[in-house]
Scaffold this motif. Sequence first.
Motif, PDB file in Angstrom:
ATOM      1  N   TYR A   1       1.109  -0.823   0.007  1.00 50.55           N
ATOM      2  CA  TYR A   1       0.321   0.552   0.075  1.00 50.55           C
ATOM      3  C   TYR A   1       1.285   1.235   0.219  1.00 50.55           C
ATOM      4  N   GLY A   2       2.545   1.256   0.821  1.00 44.47           N
ATOM      5  CA  GLY A   2       2.795   2.153   0.559  1.00 44.47           C
ATOM      6  C   GLY A   2       3.556   3.129  -0.136  1.00 44.47           C
ATOM      7  N   THR A   3       3.762   1.916  -1.818  1.00 47.50           N
ATOM      8  CA  THR A   3       3.554   2.097  -2.698  1.00 47.50           C
ATOM      9  C   THR A   3       2.963   2.161  -3.475  1.00 47.50           C
ATOM     10  N   LEU A   4       1.547   1.708  -3.204  1.00 46.17           N
ATOM     11  CA  LEU A   4       0.214   2.038  -4.742  1.00 46.17           C
ATOM     12  C   LEU A   4      -0.063   2.744  -3.987  1.00 46.17           C
ATOM     13  N   THR A   5      -0.471   3.692  -2.883  1.00 47.07           N
ATOM     14  CA  THR A   5      -1.705   4.189  -3.255  1.00 47.07           C
ATOM     15  C   THR A   5      -0.348   5.648  -3.809  1.00 47.07           C
ATOM     16  N   PRO A   6       0.887   5.828  -3.133  1.00 40.47           N
ATOM     17  CA  PRO A   6       0.542   7.614  -4.368  1.00 40.47           C
ATOM     18  C   PRO A   6       1.148   7.023  -5.843  1.00 40.47           C
ATOM     19  N   LEU A   7       1.165   5.693  -6.710  1.00 42.34           N
ATOM     20  CA  LEU A   7       1.548   5.942  -7.320  1.00 42.34           C
ATOM     21  C   LEU A   7      -0.833   6.136  -8.197  1.00 42.34           C
ATOM     22  N   LEU A   8      -0.849   5.340  -7.495  1.00 40.94           N
ATOM     23  CA  LEU A   8      -2.980   5.661  -8.289  1.00 40.94           C
ATOM     24  C   LEU A   8      -3.154   7.313  -7.634  1.00 40.94           C
ATOM     25  N   LYS A   9      -2.187   7.653  -7.103  1.00 38.68           N
ATOM     26  CA  LYS A   9      -2.600   9.570  -6.250  1.00 38.68           C
ATOM     27  C   LYS A   9      -2.092   9.822  -8.145  1.00 38.68           C
ATOM     28  N   ARG A  10      -0.904   9.696  -8.724  1.00 36.69           N
ATOM     29  CA  ARG A  10      -0.347  10.213  -9.371  1.00 36.69           C
ATOM     30  C   ARG A  10      -1.122   9.817 -10.583  1.00 36.69           C
TER      31      ARG A  10
END
Length: 161
Positions: free
Chosen positions: A75-84
């Motif tokens: 989640y720590g990697t995925l969340t900012p990726l999805l936000k971008r």
Amino acid sequence: MTDRTPAPRGDFELPPVDEQMCFALYAASRAVTNLYRPLLDPLGLTYPQYLVMMLLWERGECSVKEIGAVLQLDYGTLTPLLKRLETNGLLHRNRDPEDERSVRVAPTDEGRALRARARGVPEAIGRVIDLPDEEFEATRLALRRLTANVLAGEARVAEET
């Protein structure tokens, strides 16, 4: 100042770095990922973002949990990726009406349209990799088996500690 004493050698020699499996995997991963960069830059995507978009193009909509599981991203990697990707207008995230704890992710019209621009990427990568179909498939399957073995081994080690 830290102690810079080399580790004891013991009764054995380590194989040279370029003969180690870990280095071969690292070098291959870097080489292939770097190969994607000039193809993905015009699309405005990084390699992990491309993986997310490919999954959404394939499935249409996924939960964040499903994306993380399939792509093996936390989640720590995925969340900012999805936000971008959301900021760039390629996907939208919404709470699942059936389960407010779950977030659903789907491509926007712009995200779906990007698929057509990305259509030639796999073929371009395949041309550079330049392995016969049978060898390509055997390598892919061996890497999947290696990954499964490592993940199973990680779980056993975690249980033992």
